[in-house]
Design an enzyme around this catalytic site. Structure first.
Site, PDB file in Angstrom:
ATOM      1  N   ASP A  40       0.816  -1.213   0.000  1.00 21.89           N
ATOM      2  CA  ASP A  40       0.000   0.000   0.000  1.00 21.89           C
ATOM      3  C   ASP A  40       0.846   1.258   0.000  1.00 21.89           C
ATOM      4  O   ASP A  40       2.054   1.216   0.203  1.00 21.89           O
ATOM      5  CB  ASP A  40      -0.967  -0.004   1.199  1.00 21.89           C
ATOM      6  CG  ASP A  40      -0.333  -0.563   2.468  1.00 21.89           C
ATOM      7  OD1 ASP A  40       0.903  -0.516   2.578  1.00 21.89           O
ATOM      8  OD2 ASP A  40      -1.063  -1.049   3.339  1.00 21.89           O
ATOM      9  N   ASN A  46      -7.741  -2.783  14.031  1.00 27.15           N
ATOM     10  CA  ASN A  46      -9.114  -3.158  13.660  1.00 27.15           C
ATOM     11  C   ASN A  46      -9.157  -4.420  12.788  1.00 27.15           C
ATOM     12  O   ASN A  46     -10.189  -4.760  12.231  1.00 27.15           O
ATOM     13  CB  ASN A  46      -9.802  -1.996  12.925  1.00 27.15           C
ATOM     14  CG  ASN A  46      -9.079  -1.613  11.642  1.00 27.15           C
ATOM     15  OD1 ASN A  46      -8.064  -2.217  11.287  1.00 27.15           O
ATOM     16  ND2 ASN A  46      -9.600  -0.613  10.946  1.00 27.15           N
ATOM     17  N   HIS A  53      -7.394  -4.898   9.998  1.00 29.17           N
ATOM     18  CA  HIS A  53      -7.138  -4.707   8.553  1.00 29.17           C
ATOM     19  C   HIS A  53      -5.828  -5.382   8.147  1.00 29.17           C
ATOM     20  O   HIS A  53      -4.928  -5.573   8.965  1.00 29.17           O
ATOM     21  CB  HIS A  53      -7.168  -3.220   8.158  1.00 29.17           C
ATOM     22  CG  HIS A  53      -5.977  -2.401   8.547  1.00 29.17           C
ATOM     23  ND1 HIS A  53      -6.038  -1.027   8.688  1.00 29.17           N
ATOM     24  CD2 HIS A  53      -4.688  -2.724   8.814  1.00 29.17           C
ATOM     25  CE1 HIS A  53      -4.841  -0.560   9.011  1.00 29.17           C
ATOM     26  NE2 HIS A  53      -4.002  -1.568   9.105  1.00 29.17           N
ATOM     27  N   GLU A  97      -9.860  -2.270   4.972  1.00 29.22           N
ATOM     28  CA  GLU A  97     -10.494  -1.950   6.246  1.00 29.22           C
ATOM     29  C   GLU A  97     -11.777  -2.764   6.433  1.00 29.22           C
ATOM     30  O   GLU A  97     -12.415  -3.161   5.447  1.00 29.22           O
ATOM     31  CB  GLU A  97     -10.849  -0.449   6.270  1.00 29.22           C
ATOM     32  CG  GLU A  97      -9.671   0.498   6.048  1.00 29.22           C
ATOM     33  CD  GLU A  97      -8.757   0.614   7.267  1.00 29.22           C
ATOM     34  OE1 GLU A  97      -8.756  -0.268   8.142  1.00 29.22           O
ATOM     35  OE2 GLU A  97      -8.011   1.617   7.323  1.00 29.22           O
TER      36      GLU A  97
HETATM   37  C1  F6R Z   1       1.368  -1.379   6.081  1.00 26.26           C
HETATM   38  C2  F6R Z   1       0.094  -2.093   6.142  1.00 26.26           C
HETATM   39  C3  F6R Z   1      -0.726  -2.087   7.372  1.00 26.26           C
HETATM   40  C4  F6R Z   1       0.098  -2.321   8.635  1.00 26.26           C
HETATM   41  C5  F6R Z   1      -0.783  -2.312   9.871  1.00 26.26           C
HETATM   42  C6  F6R Z   1       0.028  -2.474  11.140  1.00 26.26           C
HETATM   43  O1  F6R Z   1       1.978  -1.541   4.806  1.00 26.26           O
HETATM   44  O2  F6R Z   1      -0.287  -2.683   5.181  1.00 26.26           O
HETATM   45  O3  F6R Z   1      -1.716  -3.075   7.277  1.00 26.26           O
HETATM   46  O4  F6R Z   1       0.755  -3.548   8.524  1.00 26.26           O
HETATM   47  O5  F6R Z   1      -1.492  -1.109   9.927  1.00 26.26           O
HETATM   48  O6  F6R Z   1       0.886  -1.373  11.282  1.00 26.26           O
HETATM   49  P1  F6R Z   1       1.983  -1.360  12.438  1.00 26.26           P
HETATM   50  O7  F6R Z   1       2.961  -2.419  12.126  1.00 26.26           O
HETATM   51  O8  F6R Z   1       2.595   0.026  12.357  1.00 26.26           O
HETATM   52  O9  F6R Z   1       1.259  -1.592  13.710  1.00 26.26           O
END
Ligand code: F6R
Length: 241
Positions: free
Chosen positions: A67, A136, A138, A143
């Site tokens: 992403d 959450n 995701h 989401e």
């Molecule tokens: C990032 C991504 C997100 C993160 C998730 C956890 O490329 O795809 O799904 O993996 O938001 O983020 P952290 O590791 O910062 O808690």
């Protein structure tokens, strides 16, 4: 779903790096799907260390990031382009032509998403997809919702995600509200998946993912339908299992 609980974040980073390194050693032309965020930082540091010690060669590897925020230039210190170079690409011998990150500044986002999917296809698909998980549930920026998109698309970030990611910005107002993300189909098509979670703020999401029912309200729960999904969690993230 093969769930492995490790003692600490350092152990998680080591184990994750070992799995990625094994994939690259077995296939020097491996196609890796990569994540950003706090969770994989340690894994990237371990992989960079392997490279420094001449234990791994990334020259044939192709990468696809999950992403990218919409509305941030690549030079912005919180763009995922910037993150990937700072934490990983600048420390290994990856060929810049084999690095792929969704192009969020494109005039025609729909086309740019379609082209991203096409590139994944032309690369022969993703061999190993690394994922983090949002508070959450995701994965990527897919989401929780009544239905989930299959392919790379533009998404409105959930309030929880904006809140969680505000720690990286000077203020909450600076967090982009939109991003491009691979879809659930793009992720589920990977031959292998590696989901990482660390810390007590991920315990609820991991409980719902591992022990709850399969539901689009917890996108990571769909990984139960993948035939080769390894989940590595540290003790804190595994607290409710
Ligand atoms: C990032 C991504 C997100 C993160 C998730 C956890 O490329 O795809 O799904 O993996 O938001 O983020 P952290 O590791 O910062 O808690």
């Amino acid at each position: 779903m093969d769930v492995r609980i490790v003692d600490s974040y350092d152990d998680l980073s080591e184990k994750a790096a070992e799995i990625v390194a094994a994939e690259v050693k077995q296939n020097r032309r491996a196609v890796l799907g990569l994540a950003t965020g706090s969770t994989p930082e340690g894994m990237y540091a371990v992989l960079a260390g392997y490279h420094r010690d001449n234990k791994i060669d990334f020259s044939g590897v192709t990468t696809f990031n999950l992403d990218e925020y919409a509305g941030l230039s690549r030079e912005h210190s919180q763009s995922y382009y910037y993150y990937m170079h700072r934490h990983f690409f600048d420390h290994v011998n990856i060929d810049p032509r084999r690095i792929n990150i969704p192009e969020s500044s494109s005039e025609d986002v729909v086309r740019s998403c379609r082209e991203y999917e096409q590139k994944i296809k032309e690369a022969g698909g993703i061999d190993l997809q690394v994922l983090g998980i949002g508070v959450n549930g995701h994965i990527g920026f897919n989401e929780p919702a009544d239905s989930l998109d299959v392919y790379t698309h533009l998404v409105e970030l959930a309030e929880e995600t904006i809140e969680a990611n505000s720690r990286f910005f000077n203020s909450r107002d600076e967090v982009p509200h939109q991003a491009l993300t691979m879809g659930m189909g793009s992720i589920m098509h990977a031959a292998k998946i590696l989901l990482l979670a660390s810390g007590k703020n991920k315990a609820r999401a991991i409980q719902k993912t591992v022990s709850g029912k399969i539901t689009t309200a917890v996108p990571a729960s769909l990984l139960h339908m993948h035939c080769s999904c390894t989940v590595i969690v540290d003790r804190e993230a595994a607290a409710l299992l």
